[in-house]
Structure formats: C-alpha cells, structure tokens
Write a protein that holds these residues in place. Structure first.
Motif, PDB file in Angstrom:
ATOM      1  N   VAL A   1       0.871  -1.272   0.065  1.00 52.88           N
ATOM      2  CA  VAL A   1       0.045   0.089  -0.211  1.00 52.88           C
ATOM      3  C   VAL A   1       0.901   1.319  -0.123  1.00 52.88           C
TER       4      VAL A   1
ATOM      5  N   ASP B   1       0.355   5.549   0.175  1.00 54.86           N
ATOM      6  CA  ASP B   1      -0.464   6.591   0.433  1.00 54.86           C
ATOM      7  C   ASP B   1       0.002   7.696   0.851  1.00 54.86           C
TER       8      ASP B   1
ATOM      9  N   ALA C   1      -4.768   6.528  -1.772  1.00 54.47           N
ATOM     10  CA  ALA C   1      -3.996   5.135  -1.179  1.00 54.47           C
ATOM     11  C   ALA C   1      -4.115   4.353  -2.568  1.00 54.47           C
TER      12      ALA C   1
ATOM     13  N   LEU D   1      -3.408   0.337  -3.903  1.00 59.74           N
ATOM     14  CA  LEU D   1      -3.079  -1.180  -3.468  1.00 59.74           C
ATOM     15  C   LEU D   1      -2.631  -2.075  -4.418  1.00 59.74           C
TER      16      LEU D   1
ATOM     17  N   GLY E   1      -7.673   0.052  -4.389  1.00 55.89           N
ATOM     18  CA  GLY E   1      -7.372   1.074  -3.533  1.00 55.89           C
ATOM     19  C   GLY E   1      -8.362   2.479  -3.943  1.00 55.89           C
TER      20      GLY E   1
END
Length: 407
Positions: free
Chosen positions: A212, A214, A230, A232, A240
């Motif tokens: 992840v 962010d 964010a 993913l 995300g």
C-alpha cells in the motif's frame, strides 16, 4: 384530488427508494405508499456498501468543488443538496437512533460499524409510517392512462393503478434494462461501469501484491483525469481509493478504449519533480557510502523501492555516491511518472456502480419529475449521476429520495 386518493408507487427497494417512500409518507400522511422490490429482500446494496459497515455519507470537508465527488451530475447535486445535504443526512439518522462517526478520511459510518443498523432504521421507519413493502415484484409494464394515472404490470400477471410513480431501480448494466423508459420519451445515456480496479499485466509489479502506498497520484497521460489517494497493489494490478476514483473520473473514456490505456503513477504523491530531485540529492550527500537499497526515500515501502531500483536495472548494493546525474534523473522520473498500461478492468467487491442512465435533460432539476410524463419521478443511480467512493453515492440517494418524496 383528496390526499386519501393519493397512491404512490416506489419501484426499487434500495437506499433512494426507502428514503423516497419514507419522505413521501411523512409529506402526505394519508397517502398510500408502496415499495416494489424485484429481489427477495430490500436494501441489498446498502448491506454490502463500505465493506458491510455502510458508508452512510461523507463530511465533504475535502471537497472544494462537487465535480470532485460527482463526475456526472455535480451541477444537479449542488442544486438538490440545498434541500437535503450531508449534514441533514447525519441528523436524520442520529435522530432516528443511528449514532454516526466521521473517520479521519472524512467517511461517515454508523458507530456500530454494521450496515444492518442502517437497514433496520429504514425498514423500521417505513413500518412505523405504514409504507407497504412488496418483494419479488418485478415490474414488466409502465403505462400512463388517459386520466394521467399510471398502470403498473408485474411479472406475476397483476396490475395496479397509481397516481405517482417513483423509479429508484439503481444503475442498469445494460441499456436494454432502461428500454421501457426510453419508450416513454426519455433520453438514455448508455450505461458503462464505474468504480473498478485496473488489470496490469506486469508480473514483477504484481509480485508487490499487498503493498500500500499513500498517497499517490494516478493519471491518464494526455488527459486531465487524475486522482490522489491510497493505492493497493494486487495480484491482478491495482486497487484502492486512488484507483477507484480514477476509474470513476475516466469511466466513459476507458469504456471507449475497451479498458486499454496508458497509466501514470507518481509514487511521491503531489510532490513536484524538483522537490523529489532535491530530496534525493540531499539523501545522497548525507549518505554517500550507504547502499541505495538500504535507504528508501519518502517513506516508500521497502518492497516498492527495491522494485523501482530493479526496474531501472540498478544493483541494490550500489553506493549512493556512484549514482550519477543521468541515473538520478531516471530515478526521479520513475518515482514521479512511472508508466504502466491498463489491460482490462476488475470489479470492486459486490458493489456495482454505473455511469449513465436516464439523462438529466429528461427531468426537471428542481423536482426530478419527468419532463415527458407528469407524475413520474426518478431518484438514485437510475439517473445519470454517479460518484467516487467515500459515501457520495449513498448521499446522492438520500438527497434525491428526499427531494422526490416531498413533491
């Protein structure tokens, strides 16, 4: 017409349908209000939204222009939210026994973190007011009679007559699902998916699954479409909030491209290229003998930083002092403008949001009543209004439900 003669049909037992029915019954206490739902149970989408916690609305604290939240329908939403906005939604649920909490990301959830408290609240209010709910009632015909009333035909062969009809059937995956409304004179904007993940056929990248980052900035090169949030990495590509937002902004564009398009990712968020370069040069000056693989700048996950180094053909054991100007430029370029190719779309959990539906040109903006058929109203995703994730789609449902219910 006496109020006791007012029969109102709501077609669709979702968020917009329940809010419309409850508001209509509160506005016209003597009227008979009936919700018709084709499935076995009502509020199925409310049950799964927000991962089963129900993202009721949003604080809108990070929204400076409604277009950021509503890629389609922002002007209409601005008008309608003067009647019932997110603050009204917050009060509405709290006053009816559902305490809410606002998260750090400005998403609003029930304090219980369970969608069933929202579902129970809506069904309880409908029952208290005397709203009738008919499940397994699939509409097969909608005809306006000479006296202006509406005849509804259902799959079981039954027919019912109503003075007003509110369509809250949600988004239709195919235009043919809205053909009966087109036959009544309404313009239909072709439905295409919104809120989906991106497939990326890059094995090395997908090996980062679970990583992840962010925030990142994602964009479609050659366009103004971009999102921040964010990201993913998944085994099929990217997901995300940033991905889902960009899919919403670019829904029609990507549909036209058959979900094949270049994609740019800035792993350093909204930092400008010069800022990134200055930070890397400072890191290099302070740690000339350290290996580039041991210091990951901008708090990037170690796996991602190792991937970036590998992508550039560099050895992780190389000392920072041996990174020349040309190589430094390549690192900066990759961190701020990493290039990929979208190769198809995935789906987002059990939710399905569509871009498209009944054109806003076919309804009166103040009331959401059909311009072609008096007594016919629309609310929710059946209209060409959709939003990014974060509670904005449900807010549109609550707002539009209240507006049509008050007519």
């Amino acid at each position: 017409m006496l109020k006791t003669d007012l029969d109102i049909a709501v077609i669709g037992g979702g968020a917009a349908g329940f809010m419309a029915a409850i508001t209509a019954k509160e506005t016209h206490p003597e009227a008979r209000v009936t919700i018709f739902e084709r499935a076995l149970k009502v509020l199925a989408k409310v049950e799964v939204t927000g991962g089963g916690r129900c993202n009721v609305t949003n604080s809108f604290a990070r929204i400076t222009d409604l277009k950021q939240a509503y890629p389609r329908g922002h002007k209409l939403m601005k008008r309608l939210m003067s009647t019932f906005n997110h603050e009204d939604t917050y009060r509405w649920f709290e006053q009816r026994g559902v305490p809410l909490v606002t998260q750090d990301d400005e998403c609003v959830f029930p304090k219980a973190q369970d969608s069933h408290v929202v579902m129970d609240c809506l069904t309880r209010q409908a029952a208290r007011l005397g709203v009738t709910i008919c499940c397994r009632s699939r509409l097969t015909g909608l005809t306006q009679m000479e006296d202006g009333r509406w005849q509804l035909a259902f799959q079981q062969g039954s027919h019912r007559i109503f003075q007003r009809v509110i369509i809250t059937t949600g988004g239709s995956p195919q235009a043919r699902g809205l053909a009966y409304l087109a036959e009544l004179g309404h313009t239909i904007e072709p439905p295409v998916p919104s809120l989906f993940t991106f497939n990326i056929r890059d094995k090395a990248f997908c090996n980062l699954m679970g990583t992840v980052v962010d925030p990142v900035v994602m964009s479609i090169p050659g366009s103004k479409m971009r999102s921040v949030g964010a990201l993913l990495v998944t085994h099929w590509g990217v997901s995300g909030p940033a991905t889902l937002k960009l899919s919403s902004y670019a829904a029609r564009f990507l549909a036209e491209k058959d979900y094949h398009s270049p994609l740019a990712i800035s792993w350093t968020g909204e930092r400008k290229r010069q800022e990134v370069e200055e930070e890397l040069l400072r890191l290099q000056a302070q740690n000339p003998r350290k290996q580039i693989g041991t210091l990951h700048p901008f708090s990037l996950p170690q796996r991602l930083w190792t991937y970036v180094i590998s992508k550039l053909g560099l050895e992780t054991c190389k000392p920072w002092a041996e990174i020349g100007r040309k190589t430094m430029n390549r690192i900066v370029e990759t961190l701020t403008n990493d290039q990929y190719v979208i190769d198809g779309k995935g789906t987002f959990r059990d939710e399905f949001v569509t871009c498209g539906g009944v054109s806003l040109s076919s309804v009166h903006a103040q009331t959401l009543e059909s311009k072609h058929c008096p007594g016919l109203f629309f609310a929710g995703e059946v209209l060409d209004v959709d939003a990014i994730t974060g509670g904005f789609n449900l807010q549109a449902a609550w707002t539009m439900g209240v507006v049509v219910g008050r007519q």
